[in-house]
Design a protein around this motif. Structure first.
Motif, mmCIF file in Angstrom:
data_model
loop_
_atom_site.group_PDB
_atom_site.id
_atom_site.type_symbol
_atom_site.label_atom_id
_atom_site.label_comp_id
_atom_site.label_asym_id
_atom_site.label_seq_id
_atom_site.Cartn_x
_atom_site.Cartn_y
_atom_site.Cartn_z
ATOM 1 N N LEU A 103 0.703 -4.538 -7.558
ATOM 2 C CA LEU A 103 0.634 -4.706 -9.067
ATOM 3 C C LEU A 103 0.027 -5.728 -9.627
ATOM 4 O O LEU A 103 -0.431 -6.010 -10.762
ATOM 5 N N SER B 238 3.699 -0.038 -5.976
ATOM 6 C CA SER B 238 4.340 -0.413 -7.218
ATOM 7 C C SER B 238 4.837 1.086 -7.775
ATOM 8 O O SER B 238 4.151 2.044 -7.604
ATOM 9 N N LEU C 294 12.700 2.746 -5.417
ATOM 10 C CA LEU C 294 13.137 1.705 -6.159
ATOM 11 C C LEU C 294 13.918 1.831 -7.438
ATOM 12 O O LEU C 294 14.341 0.699 -8.018
ATOM 13 N N ARG D 268 8.272 -4.031 -18.218
ATOM 14 C CA ARG D 268 7.066 -4.765 -18.276
ATOM 15 C C ARG D 268 6.932 -5.835 -19.118
ATOM 16 O O ARG D 268 7.478 -5.464 -20.364
ATOM 17 N N HIS E 256 10.117 -11.360 -11.635
ATOM 18 C CA HIS E 256 9.908 -10.142 -11.415
ATOM 19 C C HIS E 256 10.086 -9.647 -10.174
ATOM 20 O O HIS E 256 9.323 -9.384 -9.113
ATOM 21 N N MET F 88 9.074 0.959 0.104
ATOM 22 C CA MET F 88 7.686 1.202 -0.920
ATOM 23 C C MET F 88 6.530 0.873 -0.196
ATOM 24 O O MET F 88 5.514 1.640 -0.435
HETATM 25 C C1 GLV Z 1 7.516 -3.284 -10.192
HETATM 26 O O1 GLV Z 1 7.458 -3.662 -11.318
HETATM 27 C C2 GLV Z 1 6.741 -1.809 -9.888
HETATM 28 O O2 GLV Z 1 6.093 -1.574 -10.685
HETATM 29 O O3 GLV Z 1 6.955 -1.421 -8.776
#
Ligand code: GLV
Length: 330
Positions: free
Chosen positions: A55, A77, A102, A241, A289, A301
């Protein structure tokens, strides 16, 4: 193999995902520290058939134009606000992302931040480490008093997968849950989310947690006017965000004492500038973050972003594509 595809990868990934990718593709891995700067990203991606990015990599129309061979783009992401989706879609380039895997991990962090803020956990820890916990101040009736979470009202702004997962946690903690979404989901209402309009949510919630994707419509959704509508003394939690919140207006509202506090994992500018007014304010919990940052989730991920990329390179439908319009049956 002369015609094995070339894949540019902007960061090493946890687990064995890259080894798997390396079995079918030639990997061109960015070896520098952190994210490649824009010019390095361009040279890395130029001539590649696939690009696996993070990201922090800005994939704009200029970069895409410089990479005419690209057949698949995959971001490790869930958010894809760093990718010019319109430009990718216009040339039929599928963009993979990693929703689902996630959800629970990010909801855990949102709730951890809410609890930490409500009960002043980071502040209490700093106080102890600073040597303030002395025999004279062993236990005081008014020491480090926070807010109750049980019985409070949580407002979930954006009741998608993560918002719903946060709402489930809140219900388990005995909170009343209000929700706002552009498209309210029946299943969330069945799970106890009471849908209201945004103004009512902001006025009634003791804690407001943000879970919208960043789009032109949600940029500064929480602006000075929205902050002024929030219940006096209420708290804001943001794991979505940074640009969803007007950070200057938030700093002002906090400095004026209109809000009780904020717990922020995301910022308008990342990393947070050392002279950010947020750093000088009390009643804030700030993290860098880390919403999806658990060992297991980052591995999932990585695996999913490789699966998306491999599908795209093979001309198959990506398991999770952010611009399904590129397929004949979106
Ligand atoms: C984290 O912010 C994502 O978009 O995976």
């Amino acid at each position: 193999m002369p015609d094995e595809p070339i894949v540019a990868v902007t960061r090493g990934l946890p687990g064995g995902a890259l080894e798997r990718l390396g079995e079918v593709a030639g990997i061109r891995l960015w070896e520098g520290v952190g994210a490649p700067p824009p010019h390095a990203l361009r040279s890395l991606a130029r001539g590649a058939d696939g690009l696996l990015c993070m990201l922090t990599d800005r994939i704009d129309a200029g970069l895409l134009a410089a990479c005419p061979r690209l057949q698949a783009l995959s971001s490790c992401s869930v958010g894809v606000d760093h990718v010019d989706l319109a430009a990718a879609t216009a040339r039929g380039l599928p963009v993979g992302h990693t929703p689902g895997v996630l959800t629970e991990t990010t909801a855990d962090l949102a709730f951890a931040l809410l609890l930490a803020l409500a009960r002043r956990v980071p502040e209490a820890e700093r106080w102890l480490r600073a040597g303030s916990w002395t025999p004279q101040r062993r236990w005081e009736p008014d020491l480090l008093l926070g807010r109750d979470v049980h019985g409070a009202t949580l407002g979930v702004v954006g009741v998608g997968a993560i918002g719903r997962a946060v709402a489930r946690r809140a219900r388990g903690f005995g909170m009343r849950v209000l929700g706002w979404s552009r498209h309210p989901k029946r299943e969330a209402a069945d799970e106890g989310v009471h849908f209201v309009d945004l103004e009512r949510l902001l006025a009634d919630a003791d804690f407001v947690s943000l879970h919208v994707a960043l789009t032109p419509q949600t940029r500064h959704l929480v602006d000075a006017a929205a902050l002024a509508r929030m219940k006096p003394g209420s708290c804001l939690v943001n794991t979505s965000r940074g640009e969803v919140v007007d950070e200057a207006a938030l700093a002002e509202a906090l400095a004026a004492g209109r809000l009780g506090g904020a717990a922020l994992d995301v910022f308008e500018q990342e990393p947070l500038a050392p002279d950010s007014p947020l750093l000088g304010l009390k009643g804030l919990v700030l993290t860098p973050h880390i919403g999806s940052a658990s060992v297991a989730t980052r591995r999932r991920m990585a695996e999913l972003s490789v699966e998306n990329l491999l599908a795209g390179l093979a001309g198959r439908r990506m398991p999770h594509c952010a611009n399904p319009e590129v397929y004949a049956n979106p």
